[in-house]
Scaffold this motif. Structure first.
Motif, mmCIF file in Angstrom:
data_model
loop_
_atom_site.group_PDB
_atom_site.id
_atom_site.type_symbol
_atom_site.label_atom_id
_atom_site.label_comp_id
_atom_site.label_asym_id
_atom_site.label_seq_id
_atom_site.Cartn_x
_atom_site.Cartn_y
_atom_site.Cartn_z
ATOM 1 N N ALA A 190 0.755 -1.099 -0.068
ATOM 2 C CA ALA A 190 -0.129 0.056 0.098
ATOM 3 C C ALA A 190 0.771 1.188 0.053
ATOM 4 O O ALA A 190 1.867 1.556 0.726
ATOM 5 C CB ALA A 190 -0.746 -0.117 1.243
ATOM 6 N N ASP A 191 0.489 2.217 -1.103
ATOM 7 C CA ASP A 191 1.334 3.339 -1.229
ATOM 8 C C ASP A 191 0.708 4.493 0.055
ATOM 9 O O ASP A 191 0.349 5.364 -0.550
ATOM 10 C CB ASP A 191 1.395 3.950 -2.450
ATOM 11 C CG ASP A 191 2.555 4.736 -2.745
ATOM 12 O OD1 ASP A 191 3.327 5.428 -1.869
ATOM 13 O OD2 ASP A 191 2.393 5.546 -3.869
ATOM 14 N N VAL A 192 0.771 3.995 1.230
ATOM 15 C CA VAL A 192 0.347 4.828 2.206
ATOM 16 C C VAL A 192 1.136 4.981 3.136
ATOM 17 O O VAL A 192 1.806 3.996 3.872
ATOM 18 C CB VAL A 192 -0.883 4.423 2.955
ATOM 19 C CG1 VAL A 192 -1.456 5.082 3.885
ATOM 20 C CG2 VAL A 192 -2.124 4.108 1.674
ATOM 21 N N PRO A 193 1.890 6.512 3.711
ATOM 22 C CA PRO A 193 2.955 6.648 4.766
ATOM 23 C C PRO A 193 2.221 6.289 6.091
ATOM 24 O O PRO A 193 1.799 7.139 6.589
ATOM 25 C CB PRO A 193 3.255 7.900 4.526
ATOM 26 C CG PRO A 193 2.053 8.712 3.865
ATOM 27 C CD PRO A 193 1.406 7.468 3.110
ATOM 28 N N ALA A 219 6.003 -3.638 -5.359
ATOM 29 C CA ALA A 219 5.630 -2.747 -6.157
ATOM 30 C C ALA A 219 4.477 -2.092 -5.340
ATOM 31 O O ALA A 219 3.562 -2.669 -4.314
ATOM 32 C CB ALA A 219 4.977 -3.538 -7.138
ATOM 33 N N ARG A 220 4.585 -0.763 -5.132
ATOM 34 C CA ARG A 220 3.550 -0.019 -4.520
ATOM 35 C C ARG A 220 2.269 0.494 -5.311
ATOM 36 O O ARG A 220 2.633 0.968 -6.424
ATOM 37 C CB ARG A 220 4.268 1.270 -4.037
ATOM 38 C CG ARG A 220 5.586 0.842 -3.093
ATOM 39 C CD ARG A 220 5.956 2.106 -2.528
ATOM 40 N NE ARG A 220 7.463 1.604 -1.460
ATOM 41 C CZ ARG A 220 7.052 1.318 -0.296
ATOM 42 N NH1 ARG A 220 5.846 1.044 0.038
ATOM 43 N NH2 ARG A 220 8.025 0.898 0.315
ATOM 44 N N ALA A 230 -2.852 -1.945 -12.099
ATOM 45 C CA ALA A 230 -1.755 -1.480 -12.820
ATOM 46 C C ALA A 230 -0.376 -1.712 -12.405
ATOM 47 O O ALA A 230 0.613 -1.756 -12.932
ATOM 48 C CB ALA A 230 -1.944 0.070 -12.753
ATOM 49 N N ALA A 231 -0.235 -1.675 -10.973
ATOM 50 C CA ALA A 231 1.039 -1.959 -10.403
ATOM 51 C C ALA A 231 1.406 -3.184 -10.442
ATOM 52 O O ALA A 231 2.606 -3.532 -10.881
ATOM 53 C CB ALA A 231 1.018 -1.507 -8.831
ATOM 54 N N VAL A 247 1.940 -10.939 -2.325
ATOM 55 C CA VAL A 247 1.512 -10.911 -1.087
ATOM 56 C C VAL A 247 1.168 -9.379 -1.079
ATOM 57 O O VAL A 247 1.852 -8.547 -1.451
ATOM 58 C CB VAL A 247 2.652 -11.148 0.002
ATOM 59 C CG1 VAL A 247 2.207 -10.500 1.544
ATOM 60 C CG2 VAL A 247 3.271 -12.522 -0.110
ATOM 61 N N CYS A 248 -0.112 -9.187 -0.675
ATOM 62 C CA CYS A 248 -0.770 -7.976 -0.919
ATOM 63 C C CYS A 248 -0.963 -7.344 0.571
ATOM 64 O O CYS A 248 -1.580 -8.055 1.418
ATOM 65 C CB CYS A 248 -2.451 -7.961 -1.608
ATOM 66 S SG CYS A 248 -2.029 -8.753 -3.076
#
Length: 339
Positions: A190-193, A219-220, A230-231, A247-248
């Motif tokens: 997850a592209d979340v800080p 992959a983010r 897309a990623a 692994v998600c």
């Protein structure tokens, strides 16, 4: 005019609004109707907001049994997980005569209208997800008794933290895949800080490192099905040996990975395995059903509310992370045998 560094008092509000302290008490206690004018009440509310005035609700509300309201701050309500957190928190709150106000802080939109702006929205405390922590300053929620969910205990803003055992969940997923024979993993992150997602990456790398010959690619993606699709497509069409498992970081990312894999002509789990994390309703709606980690959102909310009640009453909240459980379904299998 420079503000004092000390906490503003009702006297400060009275001076700023040009009224008596009694009038301030009436307005902020929502007992002004028929005693002061609407114009005066509005002037008091504006002065209180401008000064950042907050009554000592932690002591006063429990003693007098007045507002007894808690704010639950969460990210945008894009999954049922946070609805479950709310349900659990509200259940415990109701048992103790409290109400819970849900305050979503949508990413990309910014915080909604300050819920503290109304005297009727006076609060005892706040429960906040770390993913919504940026909203706390905007709504001045960090000035109230605060319990953080999914937050690093070592650096939390809150008086207490409540966490699910995400690290153990990732360990369970990784052990399951390693036992099946997987050695090349794509981590769809997850592209979340946020601390909770940092834990996922750290634990995945640590567990994989215990087995020789393993490889992780990352992959983010934003937490959306289209973003995940897309990623995943981009990651799996780059040169090099193809990962045998994805692994998600959560189930919504896994759903996007499913779409990408089917577009690439790959079968799940024959050609590639997929795991998620959450066990949302989505996990059993996709085909094959998703191997994932079950997080008890309602129990999470219950623990968060119990921790806040302890803070308000001056007690030490219960310690220890909430256990999670790997649920093995049809999306994982041994990796394909090389031709």
């Amino acid at each position: 005019m420079a503000r004092s560094s000390t906490r503003p008092t009702s006297r400060d509000v009275a001076q700023a609004a040009g009224v008596s302290q009694a009038a301030v008490s009436l307005v902020l206690g929502d007992k002004w109707r028929g005693r002061v004018s609407e114009t005066t009440a509005q002037r008091v509310r504006e002065a209180a907001r401008d000064l950042g005035y907050r009554p000592n609700l932690a002591a006063r509300n429990l003693r007098l049994g007045r507002t007894r309201t808690v704010l639950l701050v969460v990210p945008a309500l894009t999954t049922e997980f946070f609805a479950g957190v709310y349900t659990g928190a509200a259940r415990v709150a109701a048992e103790h005569g409290f109400g819970v106000v849900l305050y979503p802080s949508p990413e990309g939109i910014g915080p909604a209208r300050d819920p503290f702006a109304s005297a009727q929205a006076a609060l005892d405390g706040v429960i906040a997800s770390s993913m919504a922590a940026d909203a706390l300053t905007a709504i001045r929620g960090d000035q109230l008794p605060l319990v953080m969910l999914d937050s690093d205990p070592a650096g939390s803003l809150g008086a207490a933290t409540v966490n699910l055992d995400i690290a153990d969940g990732v360990r369970q997923v990784t052990t399951h895949l390693l036992d099946l024979g997987h050695r090349r993993i794509l981590h769809l992150a997850a592209d979340v800080p946020s601390w909770t997602f940092e834990v996922r990456a750290t634990e995945l790398a640590a567990r994989m490192a215990t087995t020789p010959g393993t490889e992780i690619r990352t992959a983010r993606a934003p937490i959306s099905i289209d973003g995940a699709q897309a990623a995943t497509e981009a990651a799996l069409t780059t040169p090099g040996p193809r990962p045998t498992a994805v692994v998600c970081d959560d189930d919504k990312l896994a759903a996007g990975a499913y779409k990408a894999l089917r577009r690439l002509g790959l079968r799940i789990p024959d050609d590639i395995s997929v795991t998620g994390l959450d066990d949302l309703a989505l996990a059993t709606a996709i085909d094959p059903e998703l191997t994932t980690v079950r997080l008890d959102a309602e129990l999470f909310g219950e623990h968060g509310m119990r921790a806040l009640l302890a803070v308000l009453e001056g007690r030490e909240p219960d310690s220890g992370d909430i256990p999670v459980e790997l649920v093995v379904r049809g999306s994982t299998a041994p990796p394909p045998t090389p031709a």
